[in-house]
Design an enzyme around this catalytic site. Structure first.
Site, mmCIF file in Angstrom:
data_model
loop_
_atom_site.group_PDB
_atom_site.id
_atom_site.type_symbol
_atom_site.label_atom_id
_atom_site.label_comp_id
_atom_site.label_asym_id
_atom_site.label_seq_id
_atom_site.Cartn_x
_atom_site.Cartn_y
_atom_site.Cartn_z
ATOM 1 N N HIS A 113 13.111 -59.141 -21.001
ATOM 2 C CA HIS A 113 12.323 -57.935 -21.250
ATOM 3 C C HIS A 113 11.796 -57.875 -22.677
ATOM 4 O O HIS A 113 11.404 -56.810 -23.154
ATOM 5 C CB HIS A 113 13.150 -56.692 -20.912
ATOM 6 C CG HIS A 113 13.381 -56.560 -19.435
ATOM 7 N ND1 HIS A 113 14.465 -55.920 -18.889
ATOM 8 C CD2 HIS A 113 12.660 -57.010 -18.373
ATOM 9 C CE1 HIS A 113 14.403 -55.979 -17.558
ATOM 10 N NE2 HIS A 113 13.319 -56.642 -17.226
ATOM 11 N N GLU A 207 31.453 -50.019 -13.486
ATOM 12 C CA GLU A 207 31.662 -49.553 -12.108
ATOM 13 C C GLU A 207 30.953 -50.525 -11.166
ATOM 14 O O GLU A 207 30.109 -51.302 -11.623
ATOM 15 C CB GLU A 207 31.047 -48.153 -11.961
ATOM 16 C CG GLU A 207 29.545 -48.196 -12.186
ATOM 17 C CD GLU A 207 28.939 -46.906 -12.729
ATOM 18 O OE1 GLU A 207 29.652 -45.908 -12.827
ATOM 19 O OE2 GLU A 207 27.736 -46.944 -13.036
#
Ligand code: NAD
Length: 241
Positions: A113, A207
């Site tokens: 990016h 997570e």
């Protein structure tokens, strides 16, 4: 019970996202405190916004340069650079634009990016490093506005050919601190599964991400706490296969 077999790896790919730099003080884009909850990207991080009001877009990027420039690499960035120093075939692919892998000693970091620390002139088609804070000049010698060499919303990621070459050779793919929601980066683990079925794929994240079922191994917790011990264990013992 069958004796576990262990494999060691030479071709390691670290694929990192905003979660790796979160504990350096750089907020992720999604989740609590995410940048795009505070700023509308249509005003600050896309080509139409830049064409409409380049000064406003540069003001925003100067704020980001100031914030990111005050942050330091953390133990996660550092252990990745250490592995690369020990195993030169190691590749670092990052979605981050903060430059922290290189500041930790990482080499040839593939920044899909782009980087907050490069500017480019789309008129001259030139790119150069610029670490000044705020940016020393917003215009090129040719008179055109410079823009950050970052992939803004709606633009194509950089270095895709090189990335797929690296993925096609990898033996151990570790995704660290990435939600897997941004494509094509979100598809890298599936690419590795299809093209390197024997490669080990590991997710290290706060997570489970949306790609969780595609990884063979999962380690959850803050990157600075889970990445160094996992990586040290792999280097010392390989992984169970
Ligand atoms: P994301 O914001 O979509 O997801 C970040 C992920 O990191 C989440 O899954 C979250 O659970 C996890 N995470 C948060 N804190 C963590 C911690 N302490 N340890 C481990 N994991 C943690 O980010 P993304 O998937 O990298 O992609 C979003 C886009 O955001 C990318 O395009 C990237 O260019 C850009 N971005 C870059 C930076 C940076 O340069 N540091 C910062 C924000 C966003």
């Amino acid at each position: 019970m069958a004796t576990p077999r262990f494999a060691s790896f030479e071709r390691i790919v670290f694929f990192t996202g905003a979660g790796l730099s979160a504990e350096s003080g750089i907020p992720t884009y999604r989740g609590q405190g995410g940048v795009w909850h505070q700023y509308d990207y249509r005003q600050y991080a896309c080509q139409p916004a830049f064409e409409r009001d380049p000064a406003k877009v540069w003001d925003f990027h100067d704020v980001r340069r100031t914030a990111v420039g005050a942050c330091e690499p953390n133990p996660g960035h550092r252990i990745i650079a250490d592995v690369q120093a020990k195993k030169p075939a190691t590749a670092i692919i990052t979605q981050n634009i903060d430059g922290l892998h290189a500041r930790a000693g990482g080499r040839d970091v593939i920044e899909l990016h782009g980087s907050l620390w490069r500017v480019r002139c789309d008129r001259e088609r030139t790119v150069r490093a610029d670490t000044s804070i705020p940016i020393a000049s917003r215009t090129c010698a040719c008179g055109a506005y410079l823009r950050p060499d970052i992939v803004w919303f709606g633009e194509m990621p950089m270095h895709m050919e090189e990335i797929y070459e690296v993925l096609d050779r990898c033996g151990l793919f570790m995704a660290i601190g990435t939600s897997g929601e941004v494509y094509p980066a979100g598809g890298f683990v599936l690419h590795v599964r299809r093209h390197r079925p024997r490669a080990r794929t590991v997710e290290l994240n706060l997570e489970p991400s949306g790609n969780q079922p595609l990884f063979k191994e999962h380690i959850y917790g803050p990157a600075t706490q889970v990445v160094p011990p996992y990586v040290e264990r792999v280097l010392a013992h390989g992984v169970e296969i």
